[in-house]
Design an enzyme around this catalytic site. Sequence first.
Site, short mmCIF file in Angstrom:
data_model
loop_
_atom_site.label_atom_id
_atom_site.label_comp_id
_atom_site.label_asym_id
_atom_site.label_seq_id
_atom_site.Cartn_x
_atom_site.Cartn_y
_atom_site.Cartn_z
N ARG A 45 -7.77 -0.28 -6.52
CA ARG A 45 -8.05 0.80 -5.56
C ARG A 45 -8.19 2.11 -6.34
O ARG A 45 -7.38 2.37 -7.23
CB ARG A 45 -6.93 0.92 -4.50
N ARG A 99 0.86 -1.18 0.00
CA ARG A 99 0.00 0.00 0.00
C ARG A 99 0.90 1.23 0.00
O ARG A 99 2.10 1.15 0.10
CB ARG A 99 -0.99 0.00 1.18
N GLY A 100 0.24 2.37 -0.24
CA GLY A 100 1.02 3.61 -0.40
C GLY A 100 1.08 3.94 -1.88
O GLY A 100 1.45 3.09 -2.70
N LYS A 120 -4.71 9.75 3.52
CA LYS A 120 -5.37 8.87 4.48
C LYS A 120 -6.39 9.59 5.36
O LYS A 120 -6.13 10.71 5.81
CB LYS A 120 -4.28 8.24 5.37
N ASP A 128 -2.15 10.81 -1.79
CA ASP A 128 -2.56 9.80 -2.77
C ASP A 128 -2.98 10.43 -4.08
O ASP A 128 -2.92 9.78 -5.12
CB ASP A 128 -3.70 8.95 -2.18
#
Length: 346
Positions: free
Chosen positions: A91, A48-49, A248, A237
């Site tokens: 995602r 993730r990231g 986040k 993001d």
Amino acid sequence: MKLKTMTMEWTGDELILIDQRKIPLQEEYMHCKTYEEVAYAIKEMIVRGAPAIGASAAFGYVLGARQMFDKDFDKFIENMKKVREVLANTRPTAVNLFWALDRMEKALIGFGKPQGLLEFLEEEALNIAKEDIEVNKAIGRYGAELLKDGDTVLTHCNAGALATVDYGTALGVIRAAVEQGKKIKVFADETRPYLQGARLTAWELMKDGIDVTLISDNMSGWSMKLGKINAVIVGADRVAANGDVANKIGTYMVAVLAKRHGIPFYVAAPTSTIDLNTKTGKDIPIEERKHTEVTHCGGKQIAPDNVKVFNPAFDVTDAELVTAIITEKGVVYPPYEKNLKKLFEE
Ligand SMILES: CSC[C@H]1O[C@H](OP(=O)(O)O)[C@H](O)[C@@H]1O
């Protein structure tokens, strides 16, 4: 060995990912030999990231090209649309995923013939990964100039080596400042519900011997009021053309608190996270994830059965709350509409 970092290893045959769901208690790895396995790893947040997702998708595209290869180039192009779709549907918020897939697809179409294409795509994925490391170090250098010796920095979630191919964006700034000899302390908030701060940021910084204090999310405001925080640095993001920042969940709350207390709020983001096609934060798709991420903690149920849950994985911080955006091309200040565009004109 083609590429090996704490986050991922590309052996030439498979993508090996540290399972970030298991950190800090276990260090386990997922071996991805197909594009479907890479897609699973992204969707389940084994990796993730934003930049780490982008680089992983690039290697997933290489694995998919090997699986779907056809000497008939037009048929091969058609096959690769399916590979792209599966990876793109993992995602929705981190634009790096789509940036990386666009770059791989452009490489595929630009190469124009089947002979030598698989090797060329592998090189492009390796370029994406290796460039990310250099980009993060450049972000670190520019961002470190904003920090003074003795500063304490609050960071939210994990925008570290684990969120990128290596070195990190927000944590890259902290690493660079420490490498310059500045005494930097970090307050990492836990970042409910997925706990990237408690599980990943605290783990990464302790491994590097960087002074980190873990707080729960509801302690960030009081920490600021007590004068413990000199700056906030977070990752991103997706940065919209007007400077609105998707990051986040909980980032917006920290930004409002920083504004209230006159504390600079910096966003560290590579240009691959800046999306001029997204005009404002209102246009950024916000992923909602499964309810058990909220009703359970550490695998234990902490809420009543069948309770209603709202679990957005990201929020959007208004550009007016962002002091500056630290990129690999330099620190960008408002007016963001004009100054972000300039990054892509040079
Ligand atoms: C350097 S980008 C890191 C960014 O990605 C995280 O989201 P997630 O853990 O859900 O992939 C978070 O928003 C970080 O700031």
